[in-house]
Design an enzyme around this catalytic site. Structure first.
Site, PDB file in Angstrom:
ATOM      1  N   VAL A 277      -0.143   4.726   5.389  1.00 19.55           N
ATOM      2  CA  VAL A 277      -1.418   3.883   5.763  1.00 19.55           C
ATOM      3  C   VAL A 277      -1.451   3.097   6.871  1.00 19.55           C
ATOM      4  O   VAL A 277      -2.465   2.382   7.440  1.00 19.55           O
ATOM      5  CB  VAL A 277      -2.093   3.225   4.521  1.00 19.55           C
ATOM      6  CG1 VAL A 277      -2.396   3.800   3.445  1.00 19.55           C
ATOM      7  CG2 VAL A 277      -1.052   2.159   3.889  1.00 19.55           C
TER       8      VAL A 277
ATOM      9  N   LYS B 191      -7.728   3.983  -7.391  1.00 12.22           N
ATOM     10  CA  LYS B 191      -8.064   4.844  -8.284  1.00 12.22           C
ATOM     11  C   LYS B 191      -9.432   5.419  -8.079  1.00 12.22           C
ATOM     12  O   LYS B 191      -9.521   6.770  -8.032  1.00 12.22           O
ATOM     13  CB  LYS B 191      -7.956   4.298  -9.862  1.00 12.22           C
ATOM     14  CG  LYS B 191      -6.787   3.976 -10.083  1.00 12.22           C
ATOM     15  CD  LYS B 191      -6.964   3.193 -11.374  1.00 12.22           C
ATOM     16  CE  LYS B 191      -5.347   2.675 -12.135  1.00 12.22           C
ATOM     17  NZ  LYS B 191      -5.437   2.025 -13.279  1.00 12.22           N
TER      18      LYS B 191
ATOM     19  N   GLY C  10       0.869  -1.092   0.058  1.00 13.69           N
ATOM     20  CA  GLY C  10       0.048  -0.118  -0.104  1.00 13.69           C
ATOM     21  C   GLY C  10       0.796   1.315   0.035  1.00 13.69           C
ATOM     22  O   GLY C  10       2.038   1.265   0.213  1.00 13.69           O
ATOM     23  N   PRO C  11       0.274   2.590  -0.216  1.00 11.09           N
ATOM     24  CA  PRO C  11       0.738   3.711  -0.211  1.00 11.09           C
ATOM     25  C   PRO C  11       1.508   4.110   1.162  1.00 11.09           C
ATOM     26  O   PRO C  11       1.164   3.552   1.934  1.00 11.09           O
ATOM     27  CB  PRO C  11      -0.152   4.582  -1.026  1.00 11.09           C
ATOM     28  CG  PRO C  11      -1.289   4.213  -0.312  1.00 11.09           C
ATOM     29  CD  PRO C  11      -1.293   2.516  -0.304  1.00 11.09           C
ATOM     30  N   PRO C  12       2.414   5.093   1.065  1.00 13.89           N
ATOM     31  CA  PRO C  12       2.891   5.421   2.499  1.00 13.89           C
ATOM     32  C   PRO C  12       1.712   6.179   3.196  1.00 13.89           C
ATOM     33  O   PRO C  12       0.982   6.646   2.932  1.00 13.89           O
ATOM     34  CB  PRO C  12       4.069   6.501   1.992  1.00 13.89           C
ATOM     35  CG  PRO C  12       4.202   6.375   0.522  1.00 13.89           C
ATOM     36  CD  PRO C  12       3.006   5.718   0.020  1.00 13.89           C
TER      37      PRO C  12
ATOM     38  N   SER D 226      -3.008   1.746 -18.535  1.00 10.69           N
ATOM     39  CA  SER D 226      -4.487   2.096 -18.205  1.00 10.69           C
ATOM     40  C   SER D 226      -4.927   3.241 -18.824  1.00 10.69           C
ATOM     41  O   SER D 226      -6.116   3.839 -18.402  1.00 10.69           O
ATOM     42  CB  SER D 226      -4.450   2.111 -16.666  1.00 10.69           C
ATOM     43  OG  SER D 226      -3.919   3.147 -16.100  1.00 10.69           O
TER      44      SER D 226
END
Length: 809
Positions: A361, A724, A357-359, A681
């Site tokens: 979290v 997204k 996951g992103p930073p 994408s």
């Protein structure tokens, strides 16, 4: 310290002198010894302050604690201090590199330590045939001497004698002989290399004869104990303060007891006992003995059978997890499942969780929380920037300064064999000529292999199967596929605005108020102010920047509390928020603008979470070139080419001028050019932008999209759907278009997102255009019109100028 050169002789003034007991040091040798006299320690400190040069000379009577100048040999060596280690309160271990012979000319001071004026003795070079022949004989005798002397280490001594001068060879041999102090001092004072080698020849012949006669008389075993135990220490090492001859047997016995208490597996115990046997035959201060002790210390200190007693109370574990983190239901559920299995199975296999996951979290802090919930010890190893395989598996003991790998080091630090082990930032590892650490991790993270993990330094199997490994990463793609297969991947996509609001109220504000010494009555941040911070001052998937802004508010309040008193209160609202944080950093400029021609909004997924990107396209007169800018990656450029080819295939169907490829250039740009962008994408977004440009139909700015396009107009699935959609919701988007094959991913999307967003599932590009364009596409022209258009185009090519396009430029 000063150096004076007089008539070819080097004089050294004010050099500190240390008298040595029972030890003669020769030039070109590296020697360890122990000092304990206050005067010697002061001399050592003084030398270390200057250029680390010191004068070393033997004292004639080792029993004297305070020798006078007449009790110290005038000829010794200058030496450079390599290393000093304080062994206890009184004694210091020293390693020096002896440089040159030197003679004391005058004692300049004797208190608090000796300082002398010394003259360096120039070496006499001798390369005559006589010395070469004699040297061959001495080397052969020395090799025989080493073989019959059981205490000598041939492997470490012989290589030092290769490719060097007769002077240096004679000094090295002299330093390794077990001789009385007077004989060694005599060799040191023999300046001529030829005379020194002749004396060595005589001494070696006598020593070999003595050893052989003793072996015949007393037997091999008894002599081995005598030579290795008593004689070697008596001659080669100082018997000064802190080094008693009876210490060695006590140390060996103590090590054997520690090995028994360590409760090692049989293989490790066998290695430890063999190593103790080797240590018993070594001089206690030799370099090899130090290596041996370090290895034994590691074997003894590793927790072979120590375990933490696990908590099995599911309600208590659940309470701890909820107390430390808001949301993250999947991870919490997995931990509770594991603890449930522990109720029924005594020794289940270790868990290997991959948190992606992103930073911000909560991946890293989750590891500590899991350790609390399970009652285990917690250790963390950051793998960011690690590029050496030895960092994981350790160095072999043959290398100088070898140590176990970080895995064994952390297990030792935990003190138990079943800790929660967090491998942080595994996607930031790299590789070079020293090996691939990611490949080494495969053995660690494979439940079928890690029960026999082999560290190169420990050199025996260690059981990692009961360790709970937690691997964290921002992106899955950089991690090798075989490594991903070994872990149970759980994605932590980021938080919604509501979740961030609850985290701020329940965790971040109380934490920062406590850290800044504030009371609950001092500060009140209303929900509307928190929402404004989330929307206009931060743009992130996690809550790290949100916590930073709350910290900034607390700091400003602390200043006022100190000035106005502890009872001072403040209420933060949307109206006065700017007085604390300044002007908002972000605004939804892309969403608030009106619908535009040739501008479409795409949803992107980066290691920092989801983001929205605007794709802009324009056309100019040219030769049919297609230009892409905005730091687009190779895959995204190929996706754009596929989208452009799809549009060119629809020229007549969409009533677009057919000489597009001859007379016009298309330029596509993605703003924020400094940020790299990659992935397939963006295909449907680029195609929409080009079609909007060429048909002059604006794109709805309230709709964001993501999907890969084929040349036939099919829409293929993409990754990061949850991230997204979270980003789209955060930026105020009301509708989203995603591929129909991504429908299963909607199960992971929070309910609030699905309620607020109208999500369109599409299969073809035609469906995308119907949703996103503000007007219907032009009807396909009749066949006759197409023929006329073709004729007009041909006439233009014959000289009447280009046909007028059906839209203004």
């Amino acid at each position: 310290m000063t150096h004076e050169i007089n008539s070819g002789t080097e004089m050294i003034r004010n050099i500190p002198l240390i008298p040595l007991r029972d030890l003669v040091i020769f030039p070109s040798t590296l020697v360890p010894f122990i000092i304990g006299r206050p005067s010697s320690i002061q001399a050592l400190d003084k030398a270390a302050e200057k250029d680390k040069m010191i004068f070393l000379s033997a004292q004639m009577d080792a029993s004297l604690d305070n020798p006078s100048p007449k009790d110290i040999y005038s000829l010794g060596v200058t030496a450079k201090i390599i290393r000093t280690v304080k062994s206890d309160e009184k004694n210091v271990k020293v390693i020096v590199e002896a440089k040159k012979r030197a003679r004391v000319i005058e004692y300049l001071s004797t208190f608090p330590y000796y300082q002398v004026l010394a003259k360096v003795i120039r070496e006499i070079e001798d390369n005559s045939p006589e010395i070469k022949e004699l040297l061959k004989r001495v080397l052969a005798l020395f090799e025989d001497y080493l073989k019959v002397n059981q205490n000598a280490n041939i492997e470490s001594i012989i290589p030092a004698l290769r490719d060097t001068t007769p002077e240096r060879i004679s000094d090295i041999i002299s330093s390794h002989l077990y001789l009385p102090l007077e004989e060694k001092q005599n060799l040191l004072e023999t300046i001529s290399p030829l005379e020194r080698i002749r004396r060595l020849n005589y001494l070696l012949e006598n020593e070999i004869l003595k050893i052989h006669s003793k072996l015949r008389r007393e037997g091999f075993k008894h002599e081995r104990q005598k030579v290795s135990g008593k004689d070697s220490r008596q001659n080669i090492f100082p018997a000064g303060p802190g080094l008693r001859k009876e210490d060695q047997p006590n140390e060996i016995e103590e090590l054997k007891q520690k090995v028994k208490k360590a409760n090692m597996p049989s293989d490790a115990e066998e290695k430890a006992l063999k190593e103790i046997e080797r240590l018993e035959t070594m001089p206690p201060m030799s370099a090899e003995a130090t290596v041996c002790r370090n290895y034994l210390d590691w074997l003894i200190s590793v927790p072979w059978n120590k375990k933490s007693r696990e908590k099995r109370d599911l309600k208590e574990a659940e309470r701890i997890l909820e107390e430390d983190h808001y949301g993250l239901e999947k991870v919490k559920e997995r931990i509770i499942e594991y603890l449930s299995i522990r109720q029924l199975v005594k020794n289940p296999k270790g868990v290997i969780l991959g948190l992606i996951g992103p930073p911000g979290v909560g991946k890293s802090s989750l590891g500590r929380s899991i350790a609390r919930a399970t009652g285990r010890k917690f250790v963390r190893l950051s793998l960011g920037g690690v590029r050496d395989e030895a960092e994981i598996r350790g160095h072999r003991r043959t290398y100088i300064g070898a140590y176990p790998g970080r895995i064994i080091q952390m297990i030792k630090r935990a003190g138990t064999k079943n800790p929660v082990f967090l491998l942080d930032e595994v996607d930031k590892m790299s590789m070079d000529f020293r090996g691939d650490p990611a490949s080494a991790l495969m053995e660690v993270l494979d439940p079928e292999q890690n029960s026999t993990f082999l560290d190169h330094y420990i050199d025996t199997d260690f059981d990692l199967s009961q360790v709970m490994f937690i691997v964290t990463a921002n992106m899955l793609e950089p991690i090798p596929r075989p490594l991903v297969d070994r872990m149970e991947v759980i994605r932590l996509p980021g938080y919604t605005e509501d979740e961030k609001l609850q985290i701020a109220k329940k965790f971040l504000i109380p934490k920062q108020m406590k850290a800044h010494g504030l009371k609950p009555a001092n500060l009140k941040i209303v929900d509307q102010a928190l929402q404004k911070i989330i929307r206009e001052y931060t743009r992130e998937a996690g809550v790290r920047n949100l916590e930073r802004e709350i910290t900034s508010i607390c700091r400003k309040l602390v200043k006022k509390v100190v000035q106005k008193g502890k009872d001072h209160r403040e209420r933060v609202t949307p109206k006065n928020l700017e007085t604390y944080l300044g002007i908002p950093r972000y605004r939804r400029s892309e969403i608030d603008k009106k619908d535009e021609i040739g501008a479409a909004i795409g949803m992107a997924w980066t290691e920092f979470g989801g983001e929205l990107l605007t794709f802009e396209s324009t056309k100019v007169h040219g030769k049919g070139n297609f230009t892409l800018t905005g730091q687009l990656g190779e895959i995204m450029q190929e996706s754009a080419q596929a989208a452009f080819s799809y549009v060119r295939g629809k020229i007549y169907e969409l009533n677009i001028v057919k000489d597009l490829h001859k007379n016009f250039d298309i330029h596509i740009h993605v703003p924020e050019g400094s940020t790299p962008k990659e992935g397939p994408s963006a295909g449907i977004t680029i195609a929409t932008s080009i079609i909007s440009l060429l048909t002059e139909i604006p794109v709805n700015r309230r709709i964001a999209m993501s999907g890969e396009i084929t040349l036939k107009g099919k829409v293929l699935p993409v990754g990061g759907i949850k991230e997204k959609l979270l980003a789209a919701h955060r930026e105020g988007i009301r509708e989203a278009i995603i591929p129909i094959d991504n429908k299963p991913d909607l199960k992971d999307v929070p309910k609030v997102i699905k309620q607020d967003l109208c999500i369109h599932l599409v299969e073809t590009m035609d469906e995308v255009l119907k949703i996103v364009l503000t007007k219907d596409l032009p009807q396909k022209p009749p066949k006759e019109k197409m023929i006329v258009a073709q004729e007009v185009s041909q006439e233009g090519e014959e000289g009447k100028g280009p046909a007028e396009p059906p839209f203004p430029h």
